[in-house]
Design a protein around this motif. Structure first.
Motif, PDB file in Angstrom:
ATOM      1  N   VAL A 296       0.830  -1.195   0.000  1.00 39.07           N
ATOM      2  CA  VAL A 296       0.000   0.000   0.000  1.00 39.07           C
ATOM      3  C   VAL A 296       0.869   1.252   0.000  1.00 39.07           C
ATOM      4  CG1 VAL A 296      -1.599   1.370   1.383  1.00 39.07           C
ATOM      5  CG2 VAL A 296      -2.026  -1.065   1.040  1.00 39.07           C
ATOM      6  N   CYS A 297       1.935   1.239   0.786  1.00 36.30           N
ATOM      7  CA  CYS A 297       2.840   2.391   0.838  1.00 36.30           C
ATOM      8  C   CYS A 297       3.447   2.667  -0.534  1.00 36.30           C
ATOM      9  CB  CYS A 297       3.959   2.150   1.851  1.00 36.30           C
ATOM     10  SG  CYS A 297       3.455   2.370   3.568  1.00 36.30           S
ATOM     11  N   ILE A 298       3.836   1.626  -1.233  1.00 34.13           N
ATOM     12  CA  ILE A 298       4.461   1.805  -2.541  1.00 34.13           C
ATOM     13  C   ILE A 298       3.463   2.377  -3.538  1.00 34.13           C
ATOM     14  CG2 ILE A 298       5.479   0.592  -4.506  1.00 34.13           C
ATOM     15  CD1 ILE A 298       6.770  -1.317  -2.493  1.00 34.13           C
ATOM     16  N   PHE A 299       2.241   1.866  -3.543  1.00 30.44           N
ATOM     17  CA  PHE A 299       1.247   2.333  -4.503  1.00 30.44           C
ATOM     18  C   PHE A 299       0.806   3.763  -4.207  1.00 30.44           C
ATOM     19  CE2 PHE A 299      -0.230  -0.596  -7.724  1.00 30.44           C
ATOM     20  CZ  PHE A 299       0.399  -1.773  -7.380  1.00 30.44           C
ATOM     21  N   LYS A 300       0.733   4.150  -2.939  1.00 29.11           N
ATOM     22  CA  LYS A 300       0.247   5.500  -2.655  1.00 29.11           C
ATOM     23  C   LYS A 300       1.356   6.520  -2.522  1.00 29.11           C
ATOM     24  CE  LYS A 300      -0.348   4.938   2.404  1.00 29.11           C
ATOM     25  NZ  LYS A 300       0.039   6.173   3.026  1.00 29.11           N
TER      26      LYS A 300
ATOM     27  N   ARG B  28       2.533  -7.389 -10.536  1.00 26.23           N
ATOM     28  CA  ARG B  28       1.613  -7.800 -11.599  1.00 26.23           C
ATOM     29  C   ARG B  28       0.261  -8.143 -10.999  1.00 26.23           C
ATOM     30  NH1 ARG B  28       5.390 -11.723 -15.384  1.00 26.23           N
ATOM     31  NH2 ARG B  28       6.796 -10.069 -16.127  1.00 26.23           N
ATOM     32  N   ILE B  29      -0.760  -7.815 -11.769  1.00 21.26           N
ATOM     33  CA  ILE B  29      -2.118  -8.125 -11.332  1.00 21.26           C
ATOM     34  C   ILE B  29      -2.919  -8.562 -12.552  1.00 21.26           C
ATOM     35  CG2 ILE B  29      -2.862  -5.711 -11.582  1.00 21.26           C
ATOM     36  CD1 ILE B  29      -4.708  -6.199  -9.170  1.00 21.26           C
ATOM     37  N   THR B  30      -3.680  -9.628 -12.404  1.00 22.69           N
ATOM     38  CA  THR B  30      -4.561 -10.101 -13.464  1.00 22.69           C
ATOM     39  C   THR B  30      -5.989  -9.776 -13.080  1.00 22.69           C
ATOM     40  OG1 THR B  30      -3.044 -11.892 -14.074  1.00 22.69           O
ATOM     41  CG2 THR B  30      -5.329 -12.112 -14.768  1.00 22.69           C
ATOM     42  N   THR B  31      -6.689  -9.116 -13.989  1.00 23.16           N
ATOM     43  CA  THR B  31      -8.039  -8.650 -13.691  1.00 23.16           C
ATOM     44  C   THR B  31      -8.935  -8.883 -14.907  1.00 23.16           C
ATOM     45  OG1 THR B  31      -9.311  -6.754 -12.886  1.00 23.16           O
ATOM     46  CG2 THR B  31      -7.521  -6.292 -14.461  1.00 23.16           C
ATOM     47  N   ARG B  32     -10.167  -8.442 -14.818  1.00 19.28           N
ATOM     48  CA  ARG B  32     -11.104  -8.570 -15.923  1.00 19.28           C
ATOM     49  C   ARG B  32     -11.864  -7.263 -16.110  1.00 19.28           C
ATOM     50  NH1 ARG B  32     -15.422 -13.064 -14.017  1.00 19.28           N
ATOM     51  NH2 ARG B  32     -16.408 -12.360 -15.955  1.00 19.28           N
ATOM     52  N   TYR B  33     -12.564  -7.165 -17.215  1.00 19.02           N
ATOM     53  CA  TYR B  33     -13.213  -5.910 -17.583  1.00 19.02           C
ATOM     54  C   TYR B  33     -14.147  -5.393 -16.488  1.00 19.02           C
ATOM     55  CZ  TYR B  33     -16.813  -2.935 -19.604  1.00 19.02           C
ATOM     56  OH  TYR B  33     -17.715  -1.920 -19.804  1.00 19.02           O
ATOM     57  N   LYS B  34     -14.998  -6.244 -15.952  1.00 22.97           N
ATOM     58  CA  LYS B  34     -16.003  -5.751 -15.009  1.00 22.97           C
ATOM     59  C   LYS B  34     -15.368  -5.217 -13.725  1.00 22.97           C
ATOM     60  CE  LYS B  34     -17.394 -10.018 -12.566  1.00 22.97           C
ATOM     61  NZ  LYS B  34     -18.553 -10.876 -12.244  1.00 22.97           N
ATOM     62  N   GLU B  35     -14.204  -5.766 -13.326  1.00 22.50           N
ATOM     63  CA  GLU B  35     -13.518  -5.265 -12.139  1.00 22.50           C
ATOM     64  C   GLU B  35     -12.939  -3.874 -12.389  1.00 22.50           C
ATOM     65  OE1 GLU B  35     -12.068  -9.584 -10.299  1.00 22.50           O
ATOM     66  OE2 GLU B  35     -10.672  -8.364 -11.476  1.00 22.50           O
ATOM     67  N   VAL B  36     -12.320  -3.696 -13.566  1.00 24.12           N
ATOM     68  CA  VAL B  36     -11.763  -2.385 -13.891  1.00 24.12           C
ATOM     69  C   VAL B  36     -12.883  -1.381 -14.159  1.00 24.12           C
ATOM     70  CG1 VAL B  36     -10.183  -1.133 -15.394  1.00 24.12           C
ATOM     71  CG2 VAL B  36      -9.748  -3.519 -14.864  1.00 24.12           C
ATOM     72  N   ASN B  37     -13.983  -1.832 -14.721  1.00 24.16           N
ATOM     73  CA  ASN B  37     -15.127  -0.954 -14.959  1.00 24.16           C
ATOM     74  C   ASN B  37     -15.654  -0.389 -13.638  1.00 24.16           C
ATOM     75  OD1 ASN B  37     -17.200   0.299 -16.464  1.00 24.16           O
ATOM     76  ND2 ASN B  37     -18.591  -1.389 -16.020  1.00 24.16           N
ATOM     77  N   LYS B  38     -15.739  -1.238 -12.628  1.00 25.34           N
ATOM     78  CA  LYS B  38     -16.189  -0.797 -11.309  1.00 25.34           C
ATOM     79  C   LYS B  38     -15.183   0.168 -10.686  1.00 25.34           C
ATOM     80  CE  LYS B  38     -17.484  -2.650  -6.770  1.00 25.34           C
ATOM     81  NZ  LYS B  38     -17.643  -3.889  -5.953  1.00 25.34           N
TER      82      LYS B  38
ATOM     83  N   PHE C 193      -5.238   3.324 -15.824  1.00 24.71           N
ATOM     84  CA  PHE C 193      -4.174   3.142 -14.834  1.00 24.71           C
ATOM     85  C   PHE C 193      -3.018   4.116 -15.048  1.00 24.71           C
ATOM     86  CE2 PHE C 193      -6.348  -0.924 -14.215  1.00 24.71           C
ATOM     87  CZ  PHE C 193      -6.412  -0.939 -12.832  1.00 24.71           C
ATOM     88  N   GLU C 194      -2.735   4.473 -16.280  1.00 23.41           N
ATOM     89  CA  GLU C 194      -1.715   5.489 -16.522  1.00 23.41           C
ATOM     90  C   GLU C 194      -2.139   6.822 -15.913  1.00 23.41           C
ATOM     91  OE1 GLU C 194       0.414   4.044 -20.701  1.00 23.41           O
ATOM     92  OE2 GLU C 194      -1.326   5.384 -20.759  1.00 23.41           O
TER      93      GLU C 194
ATOM     94  N   GLU D 113      -7.682  -1.391  -2.327  1.00 24.59           N
ATOM     95  CA  GLU D 113      -8.442  -2.632  -2.200  1.00 24.59           C
ATOM     96  C   GLU D 113      -8.301  -3.460  -3.490  1.00 24.59           C
ATOM     97  OE1 GLU D 113     -12.333  -1.222  -1.361  1.00 24.59           O
ATOM     98  OE2 GLU D 113     -11.920  -0.840   0.771  1.00 24.59           O
ATOM     99  N   PHE D 114      -8.209  -2.775  -4.619  1.00 23.02           N
ATOM    100  CA  PHE D 114      -8.076  -3.455  -5.904  1.00 23.02           C
ATOM    101  C   PHE D 114      -6.704  -4.110  -6.051  1.00 23.02           C
ATOM    102  CE2 PHE D 114      -6.727  -3.394 -10.349  1.00 23.02           C
ATOM    103  CZ  PHE D 114      -7.770  -4.059 -10.981  1.00 23.02           C
TER     104      PHE D 114
END
Length: 205
Positions: free
Chosen positions: A24-28, A73-83, A129-130, A146-147
């Motif tokens: 979390v520290c790295i991402f924020k 790395r993170i693997t996700t799907r359209y509906k998760e990124v849409n939310k 994400f960019e 959380e994502f």
């Protein structure tokens, strides 16, 4: 509940290879970050097939937090990124942040697996994400952290060291021949290429 995590927000429970507090520290933090969409593939769960998108986040060194680059790395799907996009776009508007938050393709009932639809979603996911990692404020969004909790750190494997086998001469004569054998360049005579080291200098006719 606030939508942003404070700078001193920590969780001490581990999550995979990286403690959640560290991730979390790295991402924020305000570390320079690049985002790459490295692959897409079809996955099937309970008979339902969907397209999975794998993203790679690379954080550059920052003196106060990172001493070397970190890759997740993170693997996700359209509906998760849409939310996620909807929640971050709403937060972006509420806080009157700079720039226009990227739009996202509308959900499709049919044709969502078509190549054109997948390419459109790939571009949109990358743009979202960019934009987010370029925003010091949005990088502190609770919904983002959380994502990314399911992201995994990519640790470079240690280099493989190849050692050459040692040749142990079996006699004093062989030792002398090894050190005294002349070293010469390539010969034009093909019979000289594989000339053996002679142990016995006596030539028998």
């Amino acid at each position: 509940m606030t939508n942003l995590l404070p700078d001193d927000s920590f969780s001490h429970q581990p999550d995979g290879k990286v403690p959640l507090s560290r991730k979390v520290c790295i991402f924020k933090a305000d570390c320079p970050c690049t985002v790459t969409l490295i692959s897409t593939m079809d996955e099937t769960v309970l008979g339902v097939t969907y397209t999975a998108y794998t993203l790679e986040f690379k954080f550059m060194p920052m003196e106060s937090l990172l001493s070397e680059p970190k890759t997740f790395r993170i693997t996700t799907r359209y509906k998760e990124v849409n939310k996620l996009q909807a929640a971050l776009a709403k937060l972006h508007k509420q806080l009157y942040l700079r720039g226009a938050f990227p739009n996202f393709p509308q959900p499709k009932l049919f044709g969502k697996a078509d190549e054109a639809a997948v390419e459109e979603r790939k571009r949109a996911i990358l743009q979202v994400f960019e934009f987010v990692v370029d925003s010091e404020v949005l990088r502190k969004a609770r919904v983002l952290h959380e994502f990314v909790q399911k992201a995994s750190e990519i640790v470079d494997a240690a280099p493989t060291i190849i050692t050459q086998p040692r040749v142990t001469p079996t006699s004093t004569t062989q030792i002398d021949d090894i050190f005294e054998a002349p070293v010469s360049g390539p010969s034009s005579d093909p019979t000289d290429v594989l000339e053996p080291i002679r142990v016995d200098e006596t030539v028998t006719n």
